[in-house]
Enzyme design. Structure first.
Site, short mmCIF file in Angstrom:
data_model
loop_
_atom_site.label_atom_id
_atom_site.label_comp_id
_atom_site.label_asym_id
_atom_site.label_seq_id
_atom_site.Cartn_x
_atom_site.Cartn_y
_atom_site.Cartn_z
N GLU A 42 0.84 -1.20 0.00
CA GLU A 42 0.00 0.00 0.00
C GLU A 42 0.87 1.25 0.00
O GLU A 42 1.80 1.35 0.79
CB GLU A 42 -0.92 0.01 1.23
CG GLU A 42 -1.78 -1.23 1.39
CD GLU A 42 -2.88 -1.39 0.33
OE1 GLU A 42 -3.07 -0.48 -0.49
OE2 GLU A 42 -3.54 -2.44 0.34
N CYS A 104 -7.51 -1.07 8.71
CA CYS A 104 -6.18 -1.09 8.07
C CYS A 104 -5.81 0.29 7.53
O CYS A 104 -4.75 0.83 7.87
CB CYS A 104 -6.15 -2.12 6.94
SG CYS A 104 -6.15 -3.83 7.52
N HIS A 123 -0.62 -5.56 3.10
CA HIS A 123 -1.72 -6.50 3.27
C HIS A 123 -1.21 -7.89 2.90
O HIS A 123 -0.56 -8.05 1.87
CB HIS A 123 -2.90 -6.14 2.36
CG HIS A 123 -3.91 -5.27 3.01
ND1 HIS A 123 -4.20 -4.00 2.55
CD2 HIS A 123 -4.70 -5.48 4.08
CE1 HIS A 123 -5.13 -3.47 3.33
NE2 HIS A 123 -5.45 -4.34 4.26
#
Length: 156
Positions: A42, A104, A123
């Site tokens: 991410e 998250c 993730h």
């Protein structure tokens, strides 16, 4: 450290990490239960859109992480570079600019905010026959070492 699936508690833990430990980088790892043998790197955290209730039935005020925060915060870690330059055995990797709008992404944004961009979020898929704890651990080690190299380049 395992964070609870509770917005406010997650924020408190993140603030404590940054104020007491003062790390050069904080790496957060979250479960992407729908991902099968894929690690998702991410790049940024988003401030708004948190409408889903947490494990205690609460949601953030105004649906955002920081009422005075910017719309999004980019990590100082170039996740696209990591995605392009390394490979891990038995697990695919993808690059993402959207960690979702639940704990998250909330955790990631909060850490980016308190850490001035010096945070990362990965993730990971659930453990399975093809993704063992050992293979996932080795993959995370490879990824995090690459992140730390980037941190070293920044300080030079």
């Amino acid at each position: 450290m395992q964070l609870p699936v509770v917005y406010q508690k997650a924020k408190e833990h993140i603030l404590r990490i940054w104020t007491t430990l003062k790390p050069i980088l904080t790496v957060h790892v979250g479960l992407a239960s729908s991902a099968k043998a894929i690690i998702i790197l991410e790049q940024c955290g988003k401030n708004k859109g948190y409408t889903e209730m947490d494990a205690c039935g609460f949601r953030p005020e105004g649906g955002c992480c920081m009422l005075d925060g910017p719309e999004k915060i980019e990590s100082t870690i170039n996740m696209k570079t990591i995605w392009k330059n390394i490979s891990v055995e038995g697990i695919d990797m993808i690059f993402s600019r959207d960690a979702g709008r639940y704990i998250c992404d909330y955790t990631y944004y909060t850490s980016l905010y308190y850490g001035n961009g010096r945070a990362a979020f990965i993730h990971v898929p659930p453990l399975s026959k093809s993704v063992t704890a050992d293979s996932l651990g080795k993959a995370l080690q490879t990824i995090i070492l690459e992140m730390l190299k980037q941190c070293g380049e920044e300080r030079e």
